[in-house]
Motif scaffolding. Sequence first.
Motif, short mmCIF file in Angstrom:
data_model
loop_
_atom_site.label_atom_id
_atom_site.label_comp_id
_atom_site.label_asym_id
_atom_site.label_seq_id
_atom_site.Cartn_x
_atom_site.Cartn_y
_atom_site.Cartn_z
N LEU A 1 42.96 -45.64 66.50
CA LEU A 1 44.56 -45.96 66.23
C LEU A 1 44.54 -47.39 65.54
CD1 LEU A 1 46.63 -45.20 69.45
CD2 LEU A 1 46.39 -43.73 67.38
N CYS A 2 45.49 -47.35 64.37
CA CYS A 2 45.73 -48.67 63.90
C CYS A 2 46.76 -49.75 64.58
CB CYS A 2 46.08 -48.65 62.23
SG CYS A 2 47.68 -48.31 62.07
N LYS B 1 49.89 -50.25 64.05
CA LYS B 1 51.13 -49.57 64.33
C LYS B 1 50.92 -48.51 65.24
CE LYS B 1 51.64 -48.47 59.69
NZ LYS B 1 50.62 -49.15 59.22
N GLY B 2 50.39 -47.75 65.42
CA GLY B 2 50.13 -46.40 66.15
C GLY B 2 49.87 -47.16 67.55
N VAL C 1 48.16 -40.01 57.89
CA VAL C 1 46.69 -39.86 58.37
C VAL C 1 47.03 -38.70 59.97
CG1 VAL C 1 44.73 -40.67 59.65
CG2 VAL C 1 45.93 -42.12 57.79
N GLY C 2 47.95 -38.88 60.52
CA GLY C 2 48.26 -37.97 61.74
C GLY C 2 47.32 -38.22 62.93
N CYS C 3 47.52 -39.53 63.38
CA CYS C 3 46.40 -39.70 64.36
C CYS C 3 47.15 -39.13 65.72
CB CYS C 3 46.11 -40.95 64.65
SG CYS C 3 45.56 -41.98 63.01
N PHE D 1 54.21 -42.68 62.64
CA PHE D 1 54.11 -43.70 61.14
C PHE D 1 53.31 -42.75 60.06
CE2 PHE D 1 54.84 -46.77 64.68
CZ PHE D 1 55.98 -47.08 64.28
N CYS D 2 52.03 -43.08 59.71
CA CYS D 2 51.62 -42.43 58.47
C CYS D 2 51.01 -41.18 58.37
CB CYS D 2 50.58 -43.78 57.82
SG CYS D 2 49.06 -43.26 58.17
N PRO E 1 45.37 -46.83 57.36
CA PRO E 1 44.10 -47.43 58.11
C PRO E 1 42.87 -46.82 58.81
CG PRO E 1 46.20 -48.33 58.73
CD PRO E 1 46.52 -47.37 58.14
N VAL E 2 43.37 -45.71 59.50
CA VAL E 2 42.32 -44.81 60.23
C VAL E 2 41.65 -44.06 59.03
CG1 VAL E 2 42.00 -43.19 61.75
CG2 VAL E 2 43.48 -44.95 62.50
N CYS F 1 51.23 -39.77 66.13
CA CYS F 1 51.55 -41.36 65.69
C CYS F 1 52.78 -40.93 64.91
CB CYS F 1 50.53 -41.84 65.09
SG CYS F 1 51.20 -43.54 64.36
FE1 SF4 Z 1 49.40 -43.94 62.87
FE2 SF4 Z 1 47.91 -45.82 61.95
FE3 SF4 Z 1 46.88 -43.29 62.55
FE4 SF4 Z 1 48.58 -43.95 60.37
S1 SF4 Z 1 46.61 -44.61 60.73
S2 SF4 Z 1 48.68 -42.15 61.85
S3 SF4 Z 1 49.89 -45.42 61.41
S4 SF4 Z 1 47.61 -45.06 63.99
#
Ligand code: SF4
Length: 717
Positions: free
Chosen positions: A48-49, A51-52, A20-22, A17-18, A202-203, A15
Amino acid sequence: QVGSQIVDKKVDSVCPFCGVGCLLTYNVKDNKIVSVDGRDGPANHSRLCVKGRFGFDYAHSPQRLTVPLIRKAGVAKDPQALQHLNRHTADWSEVFREATWDEALALTTGALKNLRDTKGKKSLAGFGSAKGSNEEAYLFQKLVRTGFGSNNVDHCTRLCHASSVAALLEGVGSAAVSNQVHDVENAGLIFVIGSNPTGNHPVAATWMKNAAKKGAKIVLADPRVTDIGRHAWRTLQFKADTDVAMLNALIYTVIDEGLTDQEFISQRVNNYEALKENVKGYSPEAMAPICGIPAHTLREVAREFARAKGAMILWGMGVSQHVHGTDNARCLIALSAVTGQIGKPGSGLHPLRGQNNVQGASDAGLIPMMFPNYQRVTNQAAHGWFENFWGMKLDDQPGYTVVEIMHKILAPDSDPHKIRGMYIMGENPAMSDPDLNHARHALASLEHLVVQDIFMTETAWLADVVLPASAWPEKTGTVTNTDRMVQLGQQAIEPPGDARPDLWIVQQMAAGMGLDWDYAGEHHGVAAVYEEMRQAMHTAIAGITWERLVRESSVTYPCLSEGDPGAPIVFMDHFDTDDGRVHLVPADIIPANERPDAEFPFVLITGRQLEHWHTGSMTRRSEVLDALEPMATASLCGADLLALGLAPGDVATVQSRRGRVAIHVRRDDGTPPGAVFIPFAYYEAAANLMTNAALDPFGKIPEFKYCAVAIRHGGTA
Ligand code: SF4
């Protein structure tokens, strides 16, 4: 409904975005991502949140830059115009003309070389990106250090966790997390401070919520009560700016009530006596009126923290973005150390990283005082090692940081360190810096600015040359998440038009600056660049080869050999300091740089929200995300709205000494009385027009979380 039958291919990536690195999989049809699936990565277990899962279509936006651009002769840079610019409809053809890559690269490297050779090496600076890959970050800082000739290289870590990094390097010898997020499952107490994890990570928040369901006690300490508070055992809604008072009261209680871990202190902690002496004036009873938390609650939380089978501290920018951000983090380190709640499962320190690759970009040396792997540029041995490794003479003085660079652009001509030319890759300081009027004026004052990005950002509007880059799904490379996991993303789609991969662009810039690099192989030599970086960071990632990443997708560092599984928990038997012990640094109360007064009676707190990412250049162009949160809002509690004569949905003008925005208000009773929260993702109401550029003296991070504003009914939003 997107099955394997109707997509052309499924490509594994991370991902964008953030922190967390999903891990995720892009489902691709006709060179378009049609959907995203969560992958079973160690940080996300297929979750995933929003955004992901839904925020991928920015890559296909018709607003993508697809051709190099050069500012038209005679068109002035107008920073004031940005206040009224509609990012989505503004016509850049009046400002820029299209160019070939050869022309654009020759013009920009010619201008930068001319400044370097006539005005000196300190006249240039570069901002790299925490949104790029590790390989891009590594090459970018190498270009600045060897091609520009100074250490004037930084990125948005300066605006994020720089103060946490300063405290951690000083206290425990390593700037990364001690334990991974999912280790909260082994904690008895989860102390979340200055962080809104359900919105910003979020995750990661799902691990915390699951742990709470299994009996762990969450303590939320934050001036804003956010969603994670619904799962908290205790919520400490302390007064903004009183972190040190509250945290010292917790440390006081631990010592006062005999709850310290004396064996841990005697074997692994330095400077305990000085800390003990310092907190004598910080009893919960004395601090309660200052921080706003009852003394008995402070004592109760301190007891639970010390006695828990494991106590883990996770923090965000609510801790770091203060002029006392380093002191805040020093207190967190001290609380962990005196209770022995570090160096074992379910305990320890976790500064939640913001950007998807802010950890990796910092590791790779995209900071002005350190070479890769946090080797200080002033350290003779490290300096000599890198001179030998890169075969070039290197500057041995730290460069300027993000906000310092803005000041140095506006320095008088007589200043030998005046910055006159910049290369900005994938960052948007004309939206993300504090005191935007000042920052935009500085950027517009540069003699030469080249911006490399995927969109015409506010920063790109002030450029002389704009280079069209690639979005994350268009590239292959590695990123490092908040858990110290190095993770590989594979290219899923081709970039649009004549946009090019950032790794290729940086190499062309280097060639233009006279550097003789040769990174052969697929994807512009990404594996060769990674291999060089692995050698430069051998004490952290020697065991993480490119081939291993292709096989395993994700490997945790420190990892010192091929068979090493990596260390999810560090500091089990020693800290990374010179003598292997924690170095405690006592902290005292330092007030915010700008306090509310009769003229500006409210406190402005800025931050992020779930649906949008940082300056919104990606997420505001994602259809689903922008439909969910389409406009800027200022959150106030119901009592303050009433007192101001405002109803939710009304427009108010929020003004500081530096700037103002007109913005719709929304009711949020988690926002404390006397404060207003505004996300900084909206160009229409740029929160950073108002923020204060005062810096923490150690981390050089600006005080985004506290400045004085006035609020009045009305205005044009
Ligand atoms: Fe992406 Fe959301 Fe996971 Fe962050 S928590 S890496 S934004 S999916």
